[in-house]
Motif scaffolding. Structure first.
Motif, mmCIF file in Angstrom:
data_model
loop_
_atom_site.group_PDB
_atom_site.id
_atom_site.type_symbol
_atom_site.label_atom_id
_atom_site.label_comp_id
_atom_site.label_asym_id
_atom_site.label_seq_id
_atom_site.Cartn_x
_atom_site.Cartn_y
_atom_site.Cartn_z
ATOM 1 N N THR A 19 48.894 -72.145 45.573
ATOM 2 C CA THR A 19 50.048 -71.227 45.619
ATOM 3 C C THR A 19 50.078 -70.360 44.362
ATOM 4 O OG1 THR A 19 51.551 -72.895 44.655
ATOM 5 C CG2 THR A 19 51.444 -72.801 47.045
ATOM 6 N N VAL A 20 49.581 -70.899 43.242
ATOM 7 C CA VAL A 20 49.477 -70.117 42.002
ATOM 8 C C VAL A 20 48.279 -69.163 42.087
ATOM 9 C CG1 VAL A 20 49.213 -70.246 39.484
ATOM 10 C CG2 VAL A 20 50.520 -72.019 40.698
ATOM 11 N N LEU A 21 47.160 -69.681 42.594
ATOM 12 C CA LEU A 21 45.961 -68.841 42.754
ATOM 13 C C LEU A 21 46.257 -67.618 43.615
ATOM 14 C CD1 LEU A 21 42.887 -68.453 42.346
ATOM 15 C CD2 LEU A 21 42.533 -69.809 44.425
ATOM 16 N N ARG A 22 47.038 -67.825 44.655
ATOM 17 C CA ARG A 22 47.425 -66.736 45.559
ATOM 18 C C ARG A 22 48.081 -65.581 44.794
ATOM 19 N NH1 ARG A 22 51.138 -68.251 50.748
ATOM 20 N NH2 ARG A 22 51.259 -66.203 51.720
ATOM 21 N N GLN A 251 40.588 -76.893 55.399
ATOM 22 C CA GLN A 251 41.573 -76.849 56.477
ATOM 23 C C GLN A 251 42.996 -76.695 55.934
ATOM 24 O OE1 GLN A 251 41.649 -80.600 58.503
ATOM 25 N NE2 GLN A 251 41.308 -79.667 60.494
ATOM 26 N N LEU A 252 43.373 -77.622 55.019
ATOM 27 C CA LEU A 252 44.733 -77.623 54.473
ATOM 28 C C LEU A 252 44.939 -76.476 53.494
ATOM 29 C CD1 LEU A 252 45.786 -81.290 53.549
ATOM 30 C CD2 LEU A 252 46.982 -79.712 55.043
ATOM 31 N N GLY A 253 43.863 -76.122 52.767
ATOM 32 C CA GLY A 253 43.993 -75.168 51.666
ATOM 33 C C GLY A 253 44.487 -73.807 52.094
ATOM 34 N N SER A 254 44.064 -73.345 53.265
ATOM 35 C CA SER A 254 44.437 -71.994 53.691
ATOM 36 C C SER A 254 45.956 -71.876 53.857
ATOM 37 C CB SER A 254 43.721 -71.637 54.989
ATOM 38 O OG SER A 254 44.028 -72.584 55.975
ATOM 39 N N ARG A 255 46.610 -73.021 54.171
ATOM 40 C CA ARG A 255 48.062 -73.013 54.313
ATOM 41 C C ARG A 255 48.740 -72.658 52.976
ATOM 42 N NH1 ARG A 255 49.946 -78.684 56.039
ATOM 43 N NH2 ARG A 255 48.412 -78.397 57.690
ATOM 44 N N PHE A 256 48.124 -73.092 51.872
ATOM 45 C CA PHE A 256 48.709 -72.837 50.551
ATOM 46 C C PHE A 256 48.285 -71.477 49.996
ATOM 47 C CE2 PHE A 256 48.869 -77.383 50.999
ATOM 48 C CZ PHE A 256 50.068 -77.732 50.404
ATOM 49 N N LEU A 257 47.037 -71.085 50.308
ATOM 50 C CA LEU A 257 46.520 -69.826 49.769
ATOM 51 C C LEU A 257 47.049 -68.639 50.580
ATOM 52 C CD1 LEU A 257 44.660 -68.747 47.561
ATOM 53 C CD2 LEU A 257 42.768 -68.787 49.203
ATOM 54 N N GLY A 258 47.440 -68.891 51.832
ATOM 55 C CA GLY A 258 47.967 -67.807 52.650
ATOM 56 C C GLY A 258 46.890 -67.064 53.419
ATOM 57 N N HIS A 259 45.615 -67.358 53.161
ATOM 58 C CA HIS A 259 44.507 -66.817 53.966
ATOM 59 C C HIS A 259 43.319 -67.771 53.844
ATOM 60 C CE1 HIS A 259 42.633 -65.305 50.267
ATOM 61 N NE2 HIS A 259 43.810 -64.840 49.941
ATOM 62 N N PRO A 260 42.292 -67.607 54.674
ATOM 63 C CA PRO A 260 41.197 -68.583 54.678
ATOM 64 C C PRO A 260 40.491 -68.695 53.324
ATOM 65 C CG PRO A 260 41.070 -67.171 56.612
ATOM 66 C CD PRO A 260 42.112 -66.572 55.720
ATOM 67 N N LEU A 261 40.021 -69.899 52.997
ATOM 68 C CA LEU A 261 39.297 -70.131 51.745
ATOM 69 C C LEU A 261 37.817 -69.804 51.922
ATOM 70 C CD1 LEU A 261 41.800 -72.101 51.211
ATOM 71 C CD2 LEU A 261 40.195 -73.404 49.829
ATOM 72 N N PRO A 262 37.146 -69.415 50.817
ATOM 73 C CA PRO A 262 35.683 -69.360 50.887
ATOM 74 C C PRO A 262 35.150 -70.788 51.027
ATOM 75 C CG PRO A 262 36.412 -69.078 48.625
ATOM 76 C CD PRO A 262 37.647 -69.111 49.481
ATOM 77 N N LEU A 263 33.855 -70.929 51.264
ATOM 78 C CA LEU A 263 33.248 -72.249 51.416
ATOM 79 C C LEU A 263 33.550 -73.113 50.177
ATOM 80 C CD1 LEU A 263 31.606 -73.151 53.854
ATOM 81 C CD2 LEU A 263 29.551 -72.975 52.431
#
Lengths: 271, 271
Positions: A19-22, A251-263
């Protein structure tokens, strides 16, 4: 030949720091980011200061080896209990935590207000928030909410059980702070609960102003930055590492980042 | 001169295994017990097989160095995902897990029945229970219950929120297993929830027979034991170690053991 891009290392025990990275990605598009989630050893919030400091230092050492020019400790528990140890390990590399920016944001929102801080058990026991808010002349009440992280990780971010748990925690906190004006989310997992917390506070007829430290932390990082040239076109803007199951992180990370994560890359920090 | 007492090493990621230790102490008064709770790295139940195996092997190696003559893996997740790795590390020292005894107890209670297993996400993903029950000719449905461990650790063992969470999990499980007769508690944290689960099942008009593996595991250990001479009067019957905060372990642990713990010793297994 292009110079090495300015690299910001971002660390959390798990997903919450995303959420901070976003906010950082949004505010500082010219930097390169390296994120580490220490998922093999999470949660930090229920553990002791010694153990948390050991895990946090080994995690930030990894980010330093990956070339971080600045470190963001995007984990309230690690900021509260291990910031000094991390700074000692980082030497000349600047280290920013989430607690000071969060406390300043609460002050800016209402300088005459009174703040309720929701956080993990370890963060509350450290009294890091109340000490920082005290220095700003703000009264505060801290409330440990051990069930909120597991509820978020279960995906129950809009679930009646989570609303009931939040109501119980908020009722206990507001009994000790009847004049509270501001709710400070002292855990990077909690921003995904903002809509639910708004609803619960409305039902309680206590419409507190809700502050999280993600945006405030990104702004504090921006203020510390030298002039950063734009990233070269071929540069990878974001690398993500985790110490456990990368599939789950993806899977879970995209929910916090707000968009898909890189590999996501698996890394073994021992233990 | 007295001979070295027969030592049984008991291992769990945290407190839950104390429910198994409780039955062992009751059934095998002549042995000496060494218990390790790997609290610095808990919970295991949400982590990957590789990480769980690494933690479980380093934990059982500690118990072997402490002189264990037999090992009890009082953790369903470690039994489900790391029993082979632990046995390889233990060499000639016998290793017993909790899953086979639990499955046999469910079979003994109702050989023609159908079983619902509640467990952690990692245990369910391993399918260790359904494979073991299959061999006994018993149909089973496994249900991951990630919130029950945090609720127990919060101390909400008789709380309406826990009842509601249990009702949600049980409803989902029983939709897939409408003819279930038996509820098998596949996590050593869950026995303290037995009274609550009884009440919830009654309210659902589904009075399943509830089985936990603690007693069955103690009986399986007794059956494997050589004749053990009584402990010398001066021998310490129980030593307890934890990898994180011993104060918290001391406090929470007595709830699982059913009586106060001896002084808990902190041990560092790295990581």
């Amino acid at each position: 030949m292009t110079s090495k891009p300015f690299t910001i290392g971002v660390f959390d025990s798990g997903f919450g720091g995303l959420t901070v990275l976003r906010e950082l990605l949004d505010l500082i598009p010219n930097a390169r980011f390296t994120y580490l989630g220490d998922t093999a050893r999470l949660p930090y919030g229920s553990k002791s200061r010694t153990t948390i400091a050991r895990y946090a230092v080994s995690s930030t050492n990894f980010l330093l080896r990956e070339g971080a020019d600045l470190l963001v400790i995007a984990c309230n528990t690690a900021t509260a209990l291990a910031l000094n140890e991390i700074r000692a390990a980082a030497g000349f590399v600047p280290v920013l935590g989430v607690i000071e920016p969060g406390a300043h944001a609460a002050f800016a929102a209402n300088p005459a207000g009174s703040v309720v801080v929701l956080a993990t058990a370890a963060t509350v026991q450290s009294n890091a928030y109340s000490r920082t808010l005290d220095l700003l002349g703000i009264r505060s009440t801290e409330k440990a909410c051990p069930l909120l992280v597991p509820l978020v990780e279960e995906g129950w971010t809009a679930h009646p059980v989570t609303a009931e748990v939040a109501r119980i925690y908020l009722t206990e906190a507001l009994m000790k702070a009847p004049d509270a004006t501001t709710l400070l989310l002292g855990c990077t997992h909690y921003p995904v609960l903002k809509p639910l917390l708004h609803t619960v506070l409305e039902q309680m007829h206590r419409p507190l102003h809700i502050i999280d430290s993600a945006r405030a932390t990104a702004e504090a990082v921006l203020a510390r930055l030298p002039a950063v040239p734009p990233l070269a076109a071929e540069a990878q803007p974001l690398a993500v590492f985790a110490t456990d199951s990368v599939e789950k992180f993806q899977q879970l990370g995209s929910r916090f980042l707000g968009h898909p994560l890189p590999l996501v890359t698996l890394v073994d920090l021992g233990g």
